[in-house]
Write a protein that holds these residues in place. Structure first.
Motif, PDB file in Angstrom:
ATOM      1  N   TYR A 376       0.816  -1.219   0.000  1.00  0.00           N
ATOM      2  CA  TYR A 376       0.000   0.000   0.000  1.00  0.00           C
ATOM      3  C   TYR A 376       0.850   1.271   0.000  1.00  0.00           C
ATOM      4  O   TYR A 376       0.468   2.289   0.594  1.00  0.00           O
ATOM      5  CB  TYR A 376      -0.950   0.039   1.208  1.00  0.00           C
ATOM      6  N   ALA A 377       2.014   1.219  -0.626  1.00  0.00           N
ATOM      7  CA  ALA A 377       2.835   2.434  -0.731  1.00  0.00           C
ATOM      8  C   ALA A 377       2.016   3.504  -1.455  1.00  0.00           C
ATOM      9  O   ALA A 377       1.255   3.181  -2.373  1.00  0.00           O
ATOM     10  CB  ALA A 377       4.111   2.136  -1.505  1.00  0.00           C
ATOM     11  N   PRO A 378       2.156   4.774  -1.052  1.00  0.00           N
ATOM     12  CA  PRO A 378       1.334   5.832  -1.673  1.00  0.00           C
ATOM     13  C   PRO A 378       1.415   5.827  -3.198  1.00  0.00           C
ATOM     14  O   PRO A 378       0.410   6.031  -3.880  1.00  0.00           O
ATOM     15  CB  PRO A 378       1.919   7.129  -1.096  1.00  0.00           C
ATOM     16  N   GLU A 379       2.608   5.559  -3.741  1.00  0.00           N
ATOM     17  CA  GLU A 379       2.701   5.593  -5.218  1.00  0.00           C
ATOM     18  C   GLU A 379       1.970   4.409  -5.853  1.00  0.00           C
ATOM     19  O   GLU A 379       1.535   4.486  -7.001  1.00  0.00           O
ATOM     20  CB  GLU A 379       4.159   5.693  -5.696  1.00  0.00           C
ATOM     21  N   HIS A 380       1.792   3.329  -5.104  1.00  0.00           N
ATOM     22  CA  HIS A 380       1.027   2.199  -5.634  1.00  0.00           C
ATOM     23  C   HIS A 380      -0.459   2.556  -5.686  1.00  0.00           C
ATOM     24  O   HIS A 380      -1.156   2.248  -6.658  1.00  0.00           O
ATOM     25  CB  HIS A 380       1.232   0.950  -4.779  1.00  0.00           C
ATOM     26  N   LEU A 381      -0.913   3.188  -4.617  1.00  0.00           N
ATOM     27  CA  LEU A 381      -2.322   3.592  -4.584  1.00  0.00           C
ATOM     28  C   LEU A 381      -2.595   4.630  -5.673  1.00  0.00           C
ATOM     29  O   LEU A 381      -3.646   4.615  -6.323  1.00  0.00           O
ATOM     30  CB  LEU A 381      -2.675   4.150  -3.197  1.00  0.00           C
ATOM     31  N   GLU A 382      -1.631   5.488  -5.885  1.00  0.00           N
ATOM     32  CA  GLU A 382      -1.750   6.513  -6.934  1.00  0.00           C
ATOM     33  C   GLU A 382      -1.870   5.841  -8.307  1.00  0.00           C
ATOM     34  O   GLU A 382      -2.706   6.223  -9.133  1.00  0.00           O
ATOM     35  CB  GLU A 382      -0.490   7.390  -6.865  1.00  0.00           C
ATOM     36  N   ALA A 383      -1.031   4.818  -8.532  1.00  0.00           N
ATOM     37  CA  ALA A 383      -1.072   4.106  -9.819  1.00  0.00           C
ATOM     38  C   ALA A 383      -2.414   3.398  -9.987  1.00  0.00           C
ATOM     39  O   ALA A 383      -2.997   3.378 -11.081  1.00  0.00           O
ATOM     40  CB  ALA A 383       0.072   3.097  -9.907  1.00  0.00           C
ATOM     41  N   ALA A 384      -2.928   2.832  -8.894  1.00  0.00           N
ATOM     42  CA  ALA A 384      -4.216   2.129  -8.972  1.00  0.00           C
ATOM     43  C   ALA A 384      -5.342   3.112  -9.286  1.00  0.00           C
ATOM     44  O   ALA A 384      -6.259   2.802 -10.060  1.00  0.00           O
ATOM     45  CB  ALA A 384      -4.493   1.393  -7.668  1.00  0.00           C
ATOM     46  N   LEU A 385      -5.259   4.296  -8.704  1.00  0.00           N
ATOM     47  CA  LEU A 385      -6.268   5.327  -8.975  1.00  0.00           C
ATOM     48  C   LEU A 385      -6.209   5.740 -10.444  1.00  0.00           C
ATOM     49  O   LEU A 385      -7.237   5.865 -11.117  1.00  0.00           O
ATOM     50  CB  LEU A 385      -6.022   6.540  -8.057  1.00  0.00           C
ATOM     51  N   ASP A 386      -4.997   5.913 -10.927  1.00  0.00           N
ATOM     52  CA  ASP A 386      -4.798   6.331 -12.318  1.00  0.00           C
ATOM     53  C   ASP A 386      -5.423   5.316 -13.291  1.00  0.00           C
ATOM     54  O   ASP A 386      -6.204   5.683 -14.168  1.00  0.00           O
ATOM     55  CB  ASP A 386      -3.281   6.470 -12.562  1.00  0.00           C
ATOM     56  N   VAL A 387      -5.094   4.045 -13.106  1.00  0.00           N
ATOM     57  CA  VAL A 387      -5.619   3.027 -14.031  1.00  0.00           C
ATOM     58  C   VAL A 387      -7.134   2.907 -13.873  1.00  0.00           C
ATOM     59  O   VAL A 387      -7.862   2.726 -14.856  1.00  0.00           O
ATOM     60  CB  VAL A 387      -4.945   1.648 -13.818  1.00  0.00           C
ATOM     61  N   ALA A 388      -7.604   3.005 -12.645  1.00  0.00           N
ATOM     62  CA  ALA A 388      -9.051   2.875 -12.425  1.00  0.00           C
ATOM     63  C   ALA A 388      -9.803   3.953 -13.203  1.00  0.00           C
ATOM     64  O   ALA A 388     -10.802   3.660 -13.881  1.00  0.00           O
ATOM     65  CB  ALA A 388      -9.359   2.967 -10.934  1.00  0.00           C
ATOM     66  N   LYS A 389      -9.324   5.181 -13.147  1.00  0.00           N
ATOM     67  CA  LYS A 389     -10.005   6.256 -13.880  1.00  0.00           C
ATOM     68  C   LYS A 389      -9.952   5.987 -15.388  1.00  0.00           C
ATOM     69  O   LYS A 389     -10.941   6.158 -16.099  1.00  0.00           O
ATOM     70  CB  LYS A 389      -9.341   7.607 -13.563  1.00  0.00           C
ATOM     71  N   LYS A 390      -8.765   5.550 -15.838  1.00  0.00           N
ATOM     72  CA  LYS A 390      -8.591   5.336 -17.276  1.00  0.00           C
ATOM     73  C   LYS A 390      -9.406   4.158 -17.805  1.00  0.00           C
ATOM     74  O   LYS A 390      -9.653   4.047 -19.001  1.00  0.00           O
ATOM     75  CB  LYS A 390      -7.109   5.094 -17.586  1.00  0.00           C
ATOM     76  N   SER A 391      -9.793   3.234 -16.908  1.00  0.00           N
ATOM     77  CA  SER A 391     -10.497   2.030 -17.366  1.00  0.00           C
ATOM     78  C   SER A 391     -11.998   2.270 -17.540  1.00  0.00           C
ATOM     79  O   SER A 391     -12.692   1.457 -18.138  1.00  0.00           O
ATOM     80  CB  SER A 391     -10.272   0.895 -16.356  1.00  0.00           C
ATOM     81  N   MET A 392     -12.506   3.386 -17.017  1.00  0.00           N
ATOM     82  CA  MET A 392     -13.964   3.591 -17.043  1.00  0.00           C
ATOM     83  C   MET A 392     -14.448   4.060 -18.413  1.00  0.00           C
ATOM     84  O   MET A 392     -13.805   4.881 -19.055  1.00  0.00           O
ATOM     85  CB  MET A 392     -14.347   4.591 -15.958  1.00  0.00           C
ATOM     86  N   VAL A 393     -15.582   3.504 -18.811  1.00  0.00           N
ATOM     87  CA  VAL A 393     -16.084   3.787 -20.160  1.00  0.00           C
ATOM     88  C   VAL A 393     -17.433   4.497 -20.049  1.00  0.00           C
ATOM     89  O   VAL A 393     -18.382   3.967 -19.474  1.00  0.00           O
ATOM     90  CB  VAL A 393     -16.253   2.477 -20.972  1.00  0.00           C
ATOM     91  N   LEU A 394     -17.492   5.676 -20.631  1.00  0.00           N
ATOM     92  CA  LEU A 394     -18.743   6.442 -20.656  1.00  0.00           C
ATOM     93  C   LEU A 394     -19.552   5.965 -21.856  1.00  0.00           C
ATOM     94  O   LEU A 394     -19.165   6.181 -23.001  1.00  0.00           O
ATOM     95  CB  LEU A 394     -18.416   7.940 -20.765  1.00  0.00           C
ATOM     96  N   LEU A 395     -20.656   5.285 -21.571  1.00  0.00           N
ATOM     97  CA  LEU A 395     -21.425   4.664 -22.660  1.00  0.00           C
ATOM     98  C   LEU A 395     -22.529   5.583 -23.176  1.00  0.00           C
ATOM     99  O   LEU A 395     -22.986   5.451 -24.312  1.00  0.00           O
ATOM    100  CB  LEU A 395     -22.030   3.344 -22.173  1.00  0.00           C
ATOM    101  N   LYS A 396     -22.962   6.483 -22.328  1.00  0.00           N
ATOM    102  CA  LYS A 396     -24.046   7.379 -22.746  1.00  0.00           C
ATOM    103  C   LYS A 396     -23.936   8.642 -21.909  1.00  0.00           C
ATOM    104  O   LYS A 396     -23.574   8.561 -20.725  1.00  0.00           O
ATOM    105  CB  LYS A 396     -25.392   6.684 -22.482  1.00  0.00           C
ATOM    106  N   ASN A 397     -24.266   9.784 -22.498  1.00  0.00           N
ATOM    107  CA  ASN A 397     -24.261  11.027 -21.705  1.00  0.00           C
ATOM    108  C   ASN A 397     -25.154  12.053 -22.364  1.00  0.00           C
ATOM    109  O   ASN A 397     -24.701  13.085 -22.858  1.00  0.00           O
ATOM    110  CB  ASN A 397     -22.827  11.554 -21.556  1.00  0.00           C
ATOM    111  N   ASP A 398     -26.459  11.778 -22.367  1.00  0.00           N
ATOM    112  CA  ASP A 398     -27.401  12.689 -23.013  1.00  0.00           C
ATOM    113  C   ASP A 398     -27.460  14.008 -22.260  1.00  0.00           C
ATOM    114  O   ASP A 398     -27.425  14.041 -21.022  1.00  0.00           O
ATOM    115  CB  ASP A 398     -28.806  12.053 -23.032  1.00  0.00           C
ATOM    116  N   SER A 399     -27.605  15.053 -22.993  1.00  0.00           N
ATOM    117  CA  SER A 399     -27.733  16.418 -22.455  1.00  0.00           C
ATOM    118  C   SER A 399     -26.634  16.750 -21.447  1.00  0.00           C
ATOM    119  O   SER A 399     -26.857  17.529 -20.517  1.00  0.00           O
ATOM    120  CB  SER A 399     -29.096  16.628 -21.778  1.00  0.00           C
ATOM    121  N   ASN A 400     -25.495  16.142 -21.630  1.00  0.00           N
ATOM    122  CA  ASN A 400     -24.364  16.393 -20.713  1.00  0.00           C
ATOM    123  C   ASN A 400     -24.765  16.342 -19.242  1.00  0.00           C
ATOM    124  O   ASN A 400     -24.444  17.237 -18.451  1.00  0.00           O
ATOM    125  CB  ASN A 400     -23.691  17.732 -21.023  1.00  0.00           C
TER     126      ASN A 400
END
Ligand code: BGC
Length: 739
Positions: A376-400
């Motif tokens: 749980y080194a801070p840089e590991h958690l940071e890397a996990a946060l980074d990949v987690a955000k990048k992995s998310m897929v926005l499938l729909k976003n009507d009217s913003n």
């Protein structure tokens, strides 16, 4: 400390050997070291190196064996899995090194699939980032933490291509595409193994499940696989090959059969293909008791024969089955198995132990101070946060509807919003859900307690509607509704096949009720497979696919919902409109009666559903928009030794900075065998500020157009091709060229 034979001999050997950078000299020296150990070993001790038993710490299948400590002591067990922490592995290693006759160190295996303690998104989620460097980093961090916890071998990467959302194990892979799957497989191997296996912060990787495990009939785990050899070689094999080419030194067999032969007993797969054609130099381990299961497959009638089949096929190590332990010795003594076969298997295993540096320092992974510092080194958690955000897929976003605005009153509905365990997904290794925060807690921290109302509404599954009224009441008080729904974590992974790919239970029913309130609804999905979202797509204004996003998942979801991070993920598996379309994948063939024909009835189509999926491969939205220019080619004739540069100008036409995955596909119009309508041949993930443009260039070379031709030779065929570039597999610009 008792000084056993191996360590005394080996120390003398090391002192006498001089450094050399020449690979063949190094190989010869390694072989010499291995031989020097092998010649001291009894047949029992050799067989001991060829078995792998689970510890009782974490059990990932049926257990047959109880006293593994005694087996280690007697030299009957050279490898352990599911044991971790520096202290516990040291204890076991000490038994092997100080109490067994030869003191050969143990391998410690574990399923470090998407993290060891710091858990990253499930592999399917990571693949949706299309960020190869980030995926490699995830494997690197996982290796660092696992290595600090006594592990020196991970059972990853899982390289199984799959087009089967019913199959729960799609969550562990990189999706449907061989090209992307290969890039990811290689990145994971590099991440785990680094540049040097002997580095105490790297671990051995294991390519699995060899082979074609991702294509069980009807998506039922462990079921029969039946595919043409051409499909196998062109579609399913490339990611395994890429992982082997990247230097993976172990391969795990698969539970399924291939062409009528159980993979664990297949000489074609494990020797002819893996060793002779792909040049694999490491060792082969079975999957969990898969030698024993050869009997159930029905190609031999007893375990002894199953063992014979496996060893003759090329299996070096028996995971948990005790078949080698029980029968090999007699089979060798009776002359059924040549000594050489055993020696070769043991050499391959010892070789890897030497490469890991275990003979130099068997306790190199058992340093408690380092473990404490790195987990749980801070840089590991940071890397996990980074990949987690990048992995998310926005499938729909009507009217913003998204991103949410800070201070907006939001109603959070759904059991999954409060869950930490589910965020970790399956194969969470030593990941600890008490350590982390739920999505609800992160949302409260970010948006202020007063602005985040919550009602569970309903569970992840089951028929209980008693919470509906409270959820509706809470939703009534909010500006926007955020429903966190999906599947329980145990509904994907191993032995988690489904016959429905709908959102389970009454979650969608509650969504229907909330829709009646006429407020903007955002769906946050947590799941491990492509789902049928047709209904939800009609009801919700925005849909964010978050998979199981790992230790930092709650924070990542929050940051994406509020636009701190602009979503950039793209699907790596097609999301169908309904289960009836399955299997559905973008690299389909044209057929003789394609949909575009005029004929209203007699063509390849459904009478009750469109052919195209709900969300195609490569699809994903952003809070901004991107425009593509027409494609420019450096030449439209590709020569045998030449190349074509294909360029497009991509512009961020929206109001905020964002990232786009620019994808390049090719179609071979006429082949000696039918060719897919599109095949991914390149991609680049780019970041563009609002209004910014970039020219992206792909280089097409003839070898990228090779396939298994009619006579099964591998190569290209001259003719006409199409090249496509776009932000997903459907919406593309297109141009023609000739080879
Ligand atoms: C799975 C493998 C895993 C092994 C060890 C098996 O049941 O199929 O993927 O590596 O167990 O845990």
């Amino acid at each position: 400390m008792k000084h056993n034979i191996i360590f005394t001999l080996f120390a003398a050997y090391v002192l006498s050997s001089c450094a050399s950078s020449n690979k063949s000299t190094i190989d010869a020296k390694l072989d010499h070291k291995v031989d020097s150990v092998l010649k001291l070993m009894t047949l029992d001790e050799k067989i001991g190196q060829m078995v792998l038993y689970t510890s009782d710490w974490d059990i990932t299948g049926p257990t047959l064996k109880s006293d593994y400590l005694d087996d280690i002591r007697k030299g009957n067990c050279g490898n352990i899995f599911n044991a971790h922490t520096a202290a516990y592995t040291r204890k076991l290693q000490k038994i092997a090194v100080e109490e067994s006759r030869l003191g050969i160190p143990l391998l410690f295996g574990y399923d470090v699939i998407h993290g060891h303690k710091t858990i990253f998104p499930i592999s399917l989620g990571e693949s949706a980032s299309w960020d190869i460097a980030a995926i490699e980093k995830s494997a690197r961090v996982s290796a660092i933490e696992a290595a600090a916890s006594g592990i020196n071998w991970t059972f990853a990467p899982m390289c199984d291509i799959s087009v089967e959302p019913r199959w729960g194990r799609v969550s562990e892979g990189a999706g449907e595409d061989p090209y992307l799957g290969s890039k990811i497989a290689a990145a994971r191997v590099h991440g785990f193994q680094g540049n040097d296996l002997a580095d105490s912060l790297t671990i051995l990787s294991c390519v699995k499940h060899f082979a074609a495990y991702g294509a069980p009939l009807a998506g039922r785990d462990y079921n029969t696989v039946d595919m043409s050899q051409r499909v196998f070689l062109d579609i399913y094999l490339p990611p395994y090959k890429a992982a082997i080419d990247a230097g993976a030194m172990s391969v795990m067999t698969s539970f399924n059969e291939y062409d009528g032969v159980p993979a664990t007993g297949s000489k074609y797969l494990l020797t002819d293909l893996l060793r002779d054609q792909l040049g694999f130099k490491g060792f082969v381990v079975t999957d969990y008791t898969s030698i024993n299961e050869i009997v159930n497959h029905g190609v031999v009638s007893n375990e002894a024969d199953a063992g014979l089949m496996a060893i003759k096929a090329g299996v070096d190590m028996d995971m948990q089955g005790e078949v080698y332990f029980k029968y090999l010795k007699k089979q060798v003594e009776d002359g059924e198995i040549p000594q050489k076969t055993i020696n070769d298997a043991v050499k391959r295993i010892l070789r890897v132990k030497f490469m890991l540096g275990l003979f130099d320092d068997p306790y190199k992974y058992c340093n408690e101070a380092r473990e404490k510092r790195l987990i749980y080194a801070p840089e590991h958690l940071e890397a996990a946060l980074d990949v987690a955000k990048k992995s998310m897929v926005l499938l729909k976003n009507d009217s913003n509807v998204l991103p949410l605005k800070k201070g907006e009153k939001i109603a959070i509905i759904g059991e999954l919003a409060t869950s930490t365990r589910d965020l970790l997904g399956s194969w969470k290794a030593a990941g600890d859900w008490d350590f982390m925060k739920s999505t609800l807690d992160e949302l409260k921290t970010y948006n202020g307690e007063a602005n985040v109302l919550f009602a569970e509404g309903c569970k992840k599954f089951g028929e209980d509607r008693s919470g509906f009224a409270a959820a509706i009441a809470v939703a009534n008080r909010a500006d926007k509704i955020v429903m966190v729904i999906g599947e329980d974590w145990e509904w994907s992974g191993e032995a988690a096949s489904r016959t429905s790919i709908n959102i389970p239970g009454v979650q969608t029913e509650l969504l229907e009720k909330l829709k009646a309130l006429n407020k903007p609804i955002v769906l946050v999905l947590m799941n491990g497979r492509p789902l049928d979202l047709s209904k939800e797509n009609e009801l919700a204004d925005a849909i964010l696919e978050t998979w199981y996003a790992g230790t930092m998942g709650g924070k990542a979801i929050t940051q994406v919902l509020f636009g701190e991070y602009n979503p950039s993920g793209k699907l790596t598996m097609t999301f169908p409109r309904n289960l009836g379309q399955v299997p559905i994948f973008y690299y389909e063939k044209n057929t003789g009666r394609p949909l575009y024909l005029e004929n209203p009835k007699y063509k390849s189509r459904y009478i009750d559903s469109p052919n195209d999926p709900l969300f195609p491969f490569g699809f994903g939205l952003s809070y901004t928009t991107f425009a593509y220019s027409d494609i420019k080619l450096s030449t439209n004739e590709l020569t045998e030794k030449g190349e074509i540069k294909a360029s497009v100008n991509v512009t961020n036409t929206g109001g905020v900075a964002g990232e786009e995955v620019v994808q390049c596909y090719v179609r071979d119009l006429v082949g000696s065998v039918t060719r897919p309508v599109k095949q991914l041949k390149g991609f680049e993930k780019i970041a563009l500020k609002a209004g910014e443009s970039k020219v992206i260039t792909f280089t097409i070379k003839p070898e990228m157009l090779a396939f298994h031709r009619l006579d099964m030779s591998y190569g290209t065929e001259p003719g006409d091709f199409k090249l496509f570039i776009g932000g997903n597999s459907r919406d593309v610009k297109e141009v023609g060229f000739k080879l």
